[in-house]
Motif scaffolding. Structure first.
Motif, mmCIF file in Angstrom:
data_model
loop_
_atom_site.group_PDB
_atom_site.id
_atom_site.type_symbol
_atom_site.label_atom_id
_atom_site.label_comp_id
_atom_site.label_asym_id
_atom_site.label_seq_id
_atom_site.Cartn_x
_atom_site.Cartn_y
_atom_site.Cartn_z
ATOM 1 N N ALA A 155 0.837 -1.198 0.000
ATOM 2 C CA ALA A 155 0.000 0.000 0.000
ATOM 3 C C ALA A 155 0.878 1.256 0.000
ATOM 4 O O ALA A 155 0.614 2.212 -0.743
ATOM 5 C CB ALA A 155 -0.918 -0.006 1.218
ATOM 6 N N PHE A 156 1.929 1.250 0.809
ATOM 7 C CA PHE A 156 2.836 2.396 0.828
ATOM 8 C C PHE A 156 3.591 2.528 -0.481
ATOM 9 O O PHE A 156 3.820 3.643 -0.967
ATOM 10 C CB PHE A 156 3.810 2.310 2.006
ATOM 11 N N TYR A 157 4.008 1.412 -1.089
ATOM 12 C CA TYR A 157 4.703 1.485 -2.378
ATOM 13 C C TYR A 157 3.809 2.122 -3.433
ATOM 14 O O TYR A 157 4.273 2.905 -4.258
ATOM 15 C CB TYR A 157 5.131 0.103 -2.869
ATOM 16 N N SER A 158 2.517 1.794 -3.403
ATOM 17 C CA SER A 158 1.581 2.385 -4.372
ATOM 18 C C SER A 158 1.467 3.889 -4.166
ATOM 19 O O SER A 158 1.484 4.658 -5.140
ATOM 20 C CB SER A 158 0.204 1.745 -4.233
ATOM 21 N N LEU A 159 1.353 4.313 -2.920
ATOM 22 C CA LEU A 159 1.272 5.754 -2.647
ATOM 23 C C LEU A 159 2.574 6.465 -3.015
ATOM 24 O O LEU A 159 2.558 7.557 -3.585
ATOM 25 C CB LEU A 159 0.930 5.997 -1.182
ATOM 26 N N TRP A 160 3.700 5.850 -2.676
ATOM 27 C CA TRP A 160 4.990 6.447 -3.034
ATOM 28 C C TRP A 160 5.124 6.545 -4.550
ATOM 29 O O TRP A 160 5.624 7.536 -5.068
ATOM 30 C CB TRP A 160 6.143 5.627 -2.473
ATOM 31 N N ASN A 161 4.694 5.500 -5.237
ATOM 32 C CA ASN A 161 4.757 5.473 -6.692
ATOM 33 C C ASN A 161 3.918 6.594 -7.287
ATOM 34 O O ASN A 161 4.360 7.327 -8.165
ATOM 35 C CB ASN A 161 4.267 4.106 -7.186
ATOM 36 N N LEU A 162 2.715 6.737 -6.811
ATOM 37 C CA LEU A 162 1.773 7.702 -7.370
ATOM 38 C C LEU A 162 2.139 9.144 -7.028
ATOM 39 O O LEU A 162 2.046 10.036 -7.875
ATOM 40 C CB LEU A 162 0.366 7.390 -6.862
ATOM 41 N N LEU A 163 2.565 9.380 -5.795
ATOM 42 C CA LEU A 163 2.756 10.755 -5.327
ATOM 43 C C LEU A 163 4.216 11.165 -5.188
ATOM 44 O O LEU A 163 4.547 12.056 -4.420
ATOM 45 C CB LEU A 163 2.020 10.944 -4.001
ATOM 46 N N SER A 164 5.108 10.528 -5.938
ATOM 47 C CA SER A 164 6.523 10.884 -5.862
ATOM 48 C C SER A 164 6.880 12.082 -6.728
ATOM 49 O O SER A 164 8.004 12.565 -6.682
ATOM 50 C CB SER A 164 7.382 9.690 -6.277
#
Length: 186
Positions: A117-126
């Motif tokens: 879940a954190f990887y997805s957020l990091w991916n999207l909002l980097s």
């Protein structure tokens, strides 16, 4: 910039995912040794982190030497060293994040789910898939705490921030330095 983004994201996730099973197995050893009075949590956690540093250093040097010259960055010792430093820090924080996720959850499976879940957020909002100016205001706080955003900003500015070559693309014509300022990477 896409190669840098992909490398940071995918190798970092690989590091975090590969350390999680090891930390999960070592947790039972820690509980046994702590119950026996052998050592406390701080020295154990410190040693667990310290033992990862040589592996990360070797990984960074091998990866950095290969990719720095393949991407064809300006070949100066300063830029090469900065590239290695940023990649070392990236691999380190991903590895330690994987260790932390296992330490804060009751088992490895839950740690893997929460991590993804954190990887997805990091991916999207980097700041790469959705540029910083296009991120909704209520999610902008996450951009500033996203470690990949800081890594990308550091690598892109250190490697491309002083290039005055002319580039042209959809809706933009100017130098690389100007493009980084317009896209808010620099």
């Amino acid at each position: 910039m896409g190669a840098l983004y992909s490398a940071c994201m995918f190798l970092g996730i690989s590091n975090a995912s590969s350390v999680q099973p090891v930390v999960s197995i070592e947790r039972t050893v820690f509980y046994r040794e702590r119950a026996a009075g052998m050592y406390s949590p701080f020295p154990y956690a410190f040693a667990q982190g310290l033992v990862e540093i040589p592996y990360i250093l070797v990984q960074t040097i091998i990866y950095g030497v290969i990719t720095f010259f393949m991407i064809n960055f300006q070949r100066t010792i300063k830029k090469f060293f900065l590239y290695l430093v940023f990649m070392f820090l990236t691999f380190t924080y991903f590895t330690f994040y994987g260790m932390m996720a296992v330490g804060l959850t009751p088992n490895q499976q839950l740690a893997a789910v929460i991590s993804s879940a954190f990887y997805s957020l990091w991916n999207l909002l980097s700041g790469f898939l959705i540029p910083k100016p296009s991120i909704p205001v209520w999610w902008l706080w996450f951009y500033y705490i996203c470690p990949i955003a800081w890594t990308l900003k550091g690598i892109i500015i250190s490697q491309l921030g002083d290039i005055d070559d002319k580039i042209a693309g959809p809706g933009f014509e100017g130098t690389v330095k100007e493009y980084l300022k317009v896209s808010r990477q620099g």
